[in-house]
Design a protein around this motif. Structure first.
Motif, PDB file in Angstrom:
ATOM      1  N   ARG A   2       6.577  15.251  -4.193  1.00  0.00           N
ATOM      2  CA  ARG A   2       7.146  16.185  -5.159  1.00  0.00           C
ATOM      3  C   ARG A   2       6.474  17.544  -5.077  1.00  0.00           C
ATOM      4  O   ARG A   2       6.099  18.135  -6.078  1.00  0.00           O
ATOM      5  N   GLN A   3       6.312  18.030  -3.889  1.00  0.00           N
ATOM      6  CA  GLN A   3       5.701  19.334  -3.703  1.00  0.00           C
ATOM      7  C   GLN A   3       6.678  20.426  -4.131  1.00  0.00           C
ATOM      8  O   GLN A   3       7.871  20.371  -3.816  1.00  0.00           O
ATOM      9  N   VAL A   4       6.181  21.399  -4.873  1.00  0.00           N
ATOM     10  CA  VAL A   4       7.007  22.526  -5.320  1.00  0.00           C
ATOM     11  C   VAL A   4       6.281  23.813  -4.969  1.00  0.00           C
ATOM     12  O   VAL A   4       5.050  23.850  -4.844  1.00  0.00           O
ATOM     13  N   ALA A   5       7.041  24.857  -4.804  1.00  0.00           N
ATOM     14  CA  ALA A   5       6.475  26.154  -4.454  1.00  0.00           C
ATOM     15  C   ALA A   5       6.060  26.909  -5.713  1.00  0.00           C
ATOM     16  O   ALA A   5       6.727  26.826  -6.756  1.00  0.00           O
ATOM     17  N   CYS A   6       4.956  27.646  -5.614  1.00  0.00           N
ATOM     18  CA  CYS A   6       4.521  28.492  -6.725  1.00  0.00           C
ATOM     19  C   CYS A   6       5.398  29.734  -6.775  1.00  0.00           C
ATOM     20  O   CYS A   6       5.666  30.372  -5.741  1.00  0.00           O
ATOM     21  N   CYS A   7       5.843  30.072  -7.965  1.00  0.00           N
ATOM     22  CA  CYS A   7       6.659  31.280  -8.106  1.00  0.00           C
ATOM     23  C   CYS A   7       5.839  32.529  -7.814  1.00  0.00           C
ATOM     24  O   CYS A   7       6.368  33.522  -7.303  1.00  0.00           O
ATOM     25  N   ASP A   8       4.563  32.498  -8.154  1.00  0.00           N
ATOM     26  CA  ASP A   8       3.677  33.621  -7.900  1.00  0.00           C
ATOM     27  C   ASP A   8       2.467  33.108  -7.121  1.00  0.00           C
ATOM     28  O   ASP A   8       1.678  32.320  -7.649  1.00  0.00           O
ATOM     29  N   PRO A   9       2.322  33.491  -5.845  1.00  0.00           N
ATOM     30  CA  PRO A   9       1.188  32.997  -5.049  1.00  0.00           C
ATOM     31  C   PRO A   9      -0.171  33.348  -5.636  1.00  0.00           C
ATOM     32  O   PRO A   9      -1.177  32.737  -5.266  1.00  0.00           O
ATOM     33  N   ARG A  10      -0.214  34.306  -6.552  1.00  0.00           N
ATOM     34  CA  ARG A  10      -1.512  34.699  -7.109  1.00  0.00           C
ATOM     35  C   ARG A  10      -2.089  33.673  -8.065  1.00  0.00           C
ATOM     36  O   ARG A  10      -3.229  33.822  -8.504  1.00  0.00           O
ATOM     37  N   VAL A  11      -1.320  32.632  -8.401  1.00  0.00           N
ATOM     38  CA  VAL A  11      -1.851  31.606  -9.298  1.00  0.00           C
ATOM     39  C   VAL A  11      -2.790  30.650  -8.580  1.00  0.00           C
ATOM     40  O   VAL A  11      -3.431  29.814  -9.212  1.00  0.00           O
ATOM     41  N   ALA A  12      -2.856  30.739  -7.256  1.00  0.00           N
ATOM     42  CA  ALA A  12      -3.765  29.863  -6.506  1.00  0.00           C
ATOM     43  C   ALA A  12      -5.198  30.143  -6.943  1.00  0.00           C
ATOM     44  O   ALA A  12      -5.616  31.308  -7.003  1.00  0.00           O
ATOM     45  N   PRO A  13      -5.978  29.102  -7.259  1.00  0.00           N
ATOM     46  CA  PRO A  13      -7.338  29.292  -7.795  1.00  0.00           C
ATOM     47  C   PRO A  13      -8.346  29.628  -6.708  1.00  0.00           C
ATOM     48  O   PRO A  13      -9.243  28.850  -6.406  1.00  0.00           O
ATOM     49  N   THR A  14      -8.181  30.816  -6.121  1.00  0.00           N
ATOM     50  CA  THR A  14      -9.086  31.204  -5.041  1.00  0.00           C
ATOM     51  C   THR A  14     -10.385  31.805  -5.557  1.00  0.00           C
ATOM     52  O   THR A  14     -11.341  31.925  -4.803  1.00  0.00           O
ATOM     53  N   ASP A  15     -10.442  32.167  -6.837  1.00  0.00           N
ATOM     54  CA  ASP A  15     -11.637  32.829  -7.353  1.00  0.00           C
ATOM     55  C   ASP A  15     -12.474  31.903  -8.232  1.00  0.00           C
ATOM     56  O   ASP A  15     -13.405  32.354  -8.894  1.00  0.00           O
TER      57      ASP A  15
END
Length: 349
Positions: free
Chosen positions: A252-265
Motif C-alpha cells: 500500500r505504498q502511496v506518494a507524498c503530495c509534498d516531498p518536503r515532508v520527508a523527515p530528512t532533518d
C-alpha cells in the motif's frame, strides 16, 4: 521382429540436455545449492510479526557499553605528562583475553568495559611502582562484525562501525547478483541455542526504489544478511511477475503530495537510557612501610595532579576497585564506543 523406439522430438531433446548435465541456462541446478532458503526459515519468517519496533534507518539506536574481547585493538596512554615511564601504545587483545604492558606484565581485560580495563591497569601500575598514575584506554578498532551471505558479488564478514543498515551492508558486499531472489532476503540476528529465532524479512526493491525504511534495519554485531537464489518458478516467470510486490512487503505504498515532508532533518540516532560515564581514579600512592604517609594521603584527599577537591575520596577501596560483574540478563547500558559519544578518556568528570 524388430520394434522401433519412439523418437523424442528434437525440441524436447534440447530441453532435456541441461537437466542431464546438471545445470541450466536459466541458472538452476538439479543438484542442491547452498543459497536456498530452507523450509524452516520460511516457517519462522511467516511467524514474524509485521511492523516490528526495531531500530532502522531514520530511527537508529546507539549500542550499549562494549565489553572487550579478543581481537579488539586498543590504544593505551598515561594521562599524567610527568610519568617517568611509557606503556606500549598499540595493543590487540590476545586470545587469552590479556594485553602485554611490558615491564608491568600482562593483565586480563576481556569481558571488561573500557573504564574497568583502565582501573585494572592502574592497579597493576600502582602495585609495581607505588605511584598513582592515571591511564586512558581507547578502543581503536572493535572486533564487531556483520555477515552478508548468498547471492551477492562479494560475500563475507565486514567490520561494523555502528551506523550500517541492510542497504549499506548489501552495497558493501558489491550488490546483488543476477541470480539473486527479489523476495527471499532476510536479516537473521544471533540468539541463544535454546531460545526463539529472530529473522526479519527484507524488502530490497521497496528500500531501493521507494525509499521505504520499514525493512532497512539498523545492524547490530553478529547480524547475518542472507540473499537467496532465485527459484525455478522465479526464473520462469520473472519476465511476467518480476515487477510484482513480494508477499512479505507492504503493498500500500502511496506518494507524498509534498516531498518536503520527508523527515530528512530529524536526528538519525536515538539514545536508550544509559548511565553516565564515571572515570575510575587510580589508587593513591603508598610507599612500602610507611603507613603514616598513606593515612595522611587518604585523609587529605590528595591524589597528585588528579585531585578534584576534599569532597571526593582519595582512593578506591579494594572491594570498590574490583570490576563489577555482568548481570545475568545482560550488560548494564553504559555508553561505549558505538554509543554516539566522543571519548575524552579520563578527562570526563
Amino acid at each position: 521382429m524388430t520394434t522401433t523406439q519412439p523418437k523424442i522430438p528434437f525440441v524436447f531433446q534440447i530441453a532435456l540436455l541441461p537437466l542431464l548435465a546438471g545445470c541450466s541456462a536459466l541458472g538452476f541446478s538439479t543438484y542442491p545449492v547452498a543459497h536456498v532458503m530452507t523450509d524452516d526459515t520460511k516457517a519462522v519468517l511467516a511467524q514474524t510479526p509485521t511492523n516490528l519496533d526495531v531500530p532502522r534507518e531514520l530511527a537508529k539506536e546507539v549500542q550499549v557499553a562494549h565489553y572487550l574481547q579478543p581481537g579488539d585493538e586498543l590504544l593505551i596512554e598515561t594521562v599524567d605528562s610527568d610519568a617517568d615511564f611509557r606503556l606500549p601504545a598499540d595493543q590487540r587483545v590476545l586470545a587469552d583475553g590479556t594485553i602485554d604492558l611490558a615491564r608491568f606484565g600482562r593483565v586480563v581485560v576481556a569481558s571488561k568495559t573500557l573504564e574497568q580495563a583502565e582501573a585494572a591497569i592502574q592497579r597493576l601500575i600502582s602495585d609495581t611502582t607505588h605511584e598513582s598514575t592515571r591511564v586512558n584506554v581507547r578502543l581503536i578498532q572493535p572486533i564487531h562484525r556483520y555477515y552478508v551471505i548468498g547471492e551477492v558479488n562479494s560475500p563475507g564478514a565486514y567490520a561494523l562501525t555502528g551506523h550500517e543498515t541492510v542497504l549499506d551492508a548489501i552495497m558493501e558486499a558489491g550488490g546483488l547478483t543476477a541470480r539473486a531472489s527479489a523476495c527471499d532476503l532476510l536479516l537473521a540476528r544471533p540468539t541463544e541455542p535454546t531460545s526463539c529465532r529472530v529473522t526479519l524479512p527484507v524488502c530490497y526493491r521497496s528500500i531501493t526504489q521507494l525509499g521505504d525504511t520499514t525493512t532497512n534495519y539498523h545492524l547490530k554485531p553478529g547480524d547475518r544478511i542472507f540473499v537467496s537464489r532465485q527459484s525455478l518458478c522465479e526464473e520462469l516467470t520473472g519476465s511476467l511477475l518480476g515487477g510484482k510486490t513480494c508477499d512479505r512487503c507492504c503493498k500500500r505504498q502511496v506518494a507524498c503530495c509534498d516531498p518536503r515532508v520527508a523527515p530528512t532533518d530529524l536526528p538519525n540516532f536515538t539514545a536508550p537510557m544509559v548511565e553516565s560515564i564515571v572515570p575510575i581514579d587510580p589508587p593513591a600512592a603508598v610507599t612500602p612501610g610507611s603507613e603514616t604517609r598513606g593515612s595522611e594521603t587518604r585523609g587529605s584527599g590528595a591524589r597528585g595532579s588528579g585531585a578534584r577537591g576534599s569532597e571526593a575520596p582519595a582512593s578506591l577501596p579494594q572491594e570498590a576497585a574490583e570490576p563489577p560483574q555482568r548481570p545475568a540478563d545482560g550488560p548494564t547500558p553504559i555508553p561505549g564506543r558505538l554509543d554516539g559519544e566522543l571519548d575524552f578518556g579520563m578527562q570526563l568528570r
